[in-house]
Design an enzyme around this catalytic site. Structure first.
Site, PDB file in Angstrom:
ATOM      1  N   GLU A 157      19.687   9.312  47.452  1.00 27.41           N
ATOM      2  CA  GLU A 157      18.286   9.021  47.780  1.00 27.41           C
ATOM      3  C   GLU A 157      18.090   7.755  48.621  1.00 27.41           C
ATOM      4  OE1 GLU A 157      16.172   9.099  44.051  1.00 27.41           O
ATOM      5  OE2 GLU A 157      16.613  11.210  43.717  1.00 27.41           O
ATOM      6  N   ASN A 199      23.535  12.679  48.742  1.00 26.06           N
ATOM      7  CA  ASN A 199      22.650  13.522  47.934  1.00 26.06           C
ATOM      8  C   ASN A 199      21.205  13.024  48.026  1.00 26.06           C
ATOM      9  OD1 ASN A 199      22.529  15.626  45.831  1.00 26.06           O
ATOM     10  ND2 ASN A 199      21.975  13.978  44.408  1.00 26.06           N
ATOM     11  N   HIS A 235      14.704  19.912  43.894  1.00 23.82           N
ATOM     12  CA  HIS A 235      13.678  19.845  42.843  1.00 23.82           C
ATOM     13  C   HIS A 235      12.423  20.460  43.462  1.00 23.82           C
ATOM     14  CE1 HIS A 235      16.046  17.532  40.062  1.00 23.82           C
ATOM     15  NE2 HIS A 235      16.324  16.636  40.991  1.00 23.82           N
ATOM     16  N   GLU A 263      20.681  19.804  42.215  1.00 25.21           N
ATOM     17  CA  GLU A 263      19.822  19.491  41.058  1.00 25.21           C
ATOM     18  C   GLU A 263      18.692  20.509  40.953  1.00 25.21           C
ATOM     19  OE1 GLU A 263      18.661  15.318  40.991  1.00 25.21           O
ATOM     20  OE2 GLU A 263      20.613  14.694  41.754  1.00 25.21           O
ATOM     21  N   ASP A 265      15.833  22.809  40.240  1.00 29.82           N
ATOM     22  CA  ASP A 265      14.867  23.265  39.236  1.00 29.82           C
ATOM     23  C   ASP A 265      13.583  23.616  39.973  1.00 29.82           C
ATOM     24  OD1 ASP A 265      13.895  20.624  39.630  1.00 29.82           O
ATOM     25  OD2 ASP A 265      14.501  19.952  37.625  1.00 29.82           O
TER      26      ASP A 265
HETATM   27  C1  XIL Z   1      16.961  12.002  36.030  1.00 31.95           C
HETATM   28  C2  XIL Z   1      17.418  12.440  34.645  1.00 31.95           C
HETATM   29  O1  XIL Z   1      17.320  13.836  34.559  1.00 31.95           O
HETATM   30  C3  XIL Z   1      16.546  11.796  33.585  1.00 31.95           C
HETATM   31  O2  XIL Z   1      17.069  12.063  32.290  1.00 31.95           O
HETATM   32  C4  XIL Z   1      16.485  10.292  33.810  1.00 31.95           C
HETATM   33  O3  XIL Z   1      15.583   9.725  32.896  1.00 31.95           O
HETATM   34  C5  XIL Z   1      16.060   9.961  35.212  1.00 31.95           C
HETATM   35  O4  XIL Z   1      16.922  10.601  36.129  1.00 31.95           O
HETATM   36  N1  XIL Z   1      17.236  12.734  41.070  1.00 31.95           N
HETATM   37  C6  XIL Z   1      18.490  12.401  40.614  1.00 31.95           C
HETATM   38  C7  XIL Z   1      18.774  12.454  39.160  1.00 31.95           C
HETATM   39  O5  XIL Z   1      19.384  12.171  41.422  1.00 31.95           O
HETATM   40  O6  XIL Z   1      19.728  11.496  38.781  1.00 31.95           O
HETATM   41  C8  XIL Z   1      17.524  12.295  38.337  1.00 31.95           C
HETATM   42  O7  XIL Z   1      17.875  12.490  36.975  1.00 31.95           O
HETATM   43  C9  XIL Z   1      16.465  13.259  38.796  1.00 31.95           C
HETATM   44  C10 XIL Z   1      16.095  13.010  40.234  1.00 31.95           C
END
Ligand code: XIL
Length: 456
Positions: A157, A199, A235, A263, A265
């Protein structure tokens, strides 16, 4: 003599082949995500957390369905190096041992990120000092897991939404643009066998941010900075899979890097209902299909095993139900859709198209005019008779169904669920039924609906 030996060997091989043929049912489609992904040369992973590993349904679902594990938080800087040069790999080691025992690949997540970063790092103000702290962190952590981690999210990020400018993190402020390549070089030195990824989120389609990542990867490749892959976090929100996701992945692949969905979802407003779940299923299908269409898209990872422990409700109040298994570890429609998109088939789900007793459906446009069109869906029974059927149609935005015949429709948002009228529900083996409808498209969006069907 030689001839006799060949004959004996030949008979043995034939016998072996017959045994194998008996042991493996000829047409069984793979029944889990990891098996069906493997059959397509892909890896299907999930994020997992040590806190839940003691819950048997959690571990059983993880082990049955996934062959890559991303520690959800355990490898982040705040956990692994809470104070300078004092490392704690305990929680992550637990997940790594579990993954190894299950022959799952491990995704290291993440070495350099502005979040979940201990205060002592944020407090460093000299360039040399921060550079050496970052190099040491990477050397120790990636070194600790050298040979065990298949992929590292080296930098996470680093770009801003909208503009695609560099995010204003302590690394960016104190070290400057070069912190990223320094991080990748340090990671390569610490673990030459891991694939090194950049990422980020909101880089799933083409936009200013993904353009910025694209330009960075291109520059790294041109200058020999080590980078092997780009992670699209994905996401996503319901009904909003970027239509250019495949094109976007392909342009990264064309730079000579692998593409990972890291990641995934797809969140919805809670509570879920059947039409939201149907839209979500379609969305998952789109993402998986886009990945399969790009040969260098090699990994798909969902951000959690079950809706029960997803991060979404904590961070996006009022939203959730974003994953493939519900809070009771039951498979959601999204699971079936992802599995089917991978070419797999759930043996325990008689409603799947392609199953004996199930139906397949096809769509045809039968007429069109300025501002609308007519469509027809035909439902066909497989080898066994069916008593009834259901078709779910996701309509394009701005479209409205103004008439529907030979079916009964219920509408929720842009999702229309169609059932038989009665007389056309039960179908003999191989028989079919059709219904038709008229769509008004005042905004000019005459895209065909996306359909899926099953029984009942
Ligand atoms: C999130 C986790 O799922 C949570 O449990 C934590 O509190 C915060 O981080 N992008 C990412 C992940 O790269 O590491 C994040 O994970 C979600 C967004």
């Amino acid at each position: 003599m030689r001839r006799a030996l060949t004959a004996v060997l030949g008979t043995g091989a034939l016998l072996l082949a017959m045994l194998v043929a008996v042991a493996l049912p000829a047409s069984a489609a793979p029944g889990t995500l990891k098996e069906s992904a493997a059959a397509k040369g892909r890896v299907f992973g999930a994020a997992a957390a040590t806190a839940h590993m003691g819950e048997s349904a959690y571990a059983a679902t993880l082990d049955r369905e996934f062959n890559q594990l991303t520690p959800e938080n355990e490898m982040k800087w705040a956990t692994t190096e809470p104070s300078r040069n004092s490392f704690d790999f305990g929680p992550a080691d637990q997940l790594v041992s579990h993954a190894q025992a299950q022959s799952m690949k491990i995704r290291g997540h993440t070495l350099v990120w502005h979040n979940q970063l201990p205060d002592w790092v944020s407090g460093i103000s000299s360039r040399d000092d921060l550079l050496s702290a970052m190099r040491n962190h990477i050397a120790k952590e990636a070194g600790h897991y050298a040979g065990k981690v298949a992929y590292w999210d080296v930098v996470n990020e680093a770009f801003q939404d909208g503009s695609g400018a560099r995010r204003d993190s302590v690394f960016q402020r104190v070290i400057g643009d070069s912190y990223m390549e320094e991080a990748f070089r340090a990671a390569r030195a610490a673990d030459p066998s891991a694939k090194l990824c950049y990422n980020d989120y909101n880089i799933d389609g083409q936009n200013a941010k993904s353009n910025a990542v694209y330009n960075m990867v291109k520059d790294f490749k041109a200058r020999g900075v080590p980078i092997d892959c780009v992670g699209l976090q994905a996401h996503l929100t319901l009904g909003a899979v970027p239509s250019d996701m495949q094109t976007n992945m392909q342009r990264f692949a064309d730079l000579g890097v692998d593409v990972h969905i890291t990641e995934l979802d797809i969140r919805m407003s809670t509570p879920p209902d059947s039409s939201k779940l149907a839209t979500q299923a379609n969305d998952y299908k789109k993402v998986v299909s886009a990945c399969l269409a790009v040969s260098r898209c090699t990994v798909i990872t969902v951000w959690g095993v079950t809706d029960k422990y997803s991060w979404i409700p904590d961070v996006f109040p009022g939203e959730g139900a974003a994953l493939l298994f519900d809070g009771n570890y039951a498979k959601k429609p999204a699971y079936d859709a992802a599995l089917q998109a991978l070419g797999g088939e759930d043996p325990g789900d008689p409603g799947d198209p392609g199953d004996p007793g199930a139906v397949t459906c096809t769509y045809a446009r039968t007429a069109q005019w300025n501002g609308g069109f007519n469509g027809q869906v035909t439902i066909k029974a497989g080898a066994t008779a069916v008593a009834s059927w259901t078709v779910v149609m996701t309509m394009g935005s701005g479209q409205q169904i103004v008439a529907l015949w030979n079916g009964t429709a219920s509408t929720s948002g842009n999702v229309v669920t169609v059932k038989p009228v009665g007389w056309n529900g039960s179908l003999a083996p191989g028989a079919s039924a059709s219904y038709g409808f008229t769509v008004n498209a005042p905004t000019g969006n005459t895209a065909d609906p996306v359909i899926s069907c099953g029984t009942p």
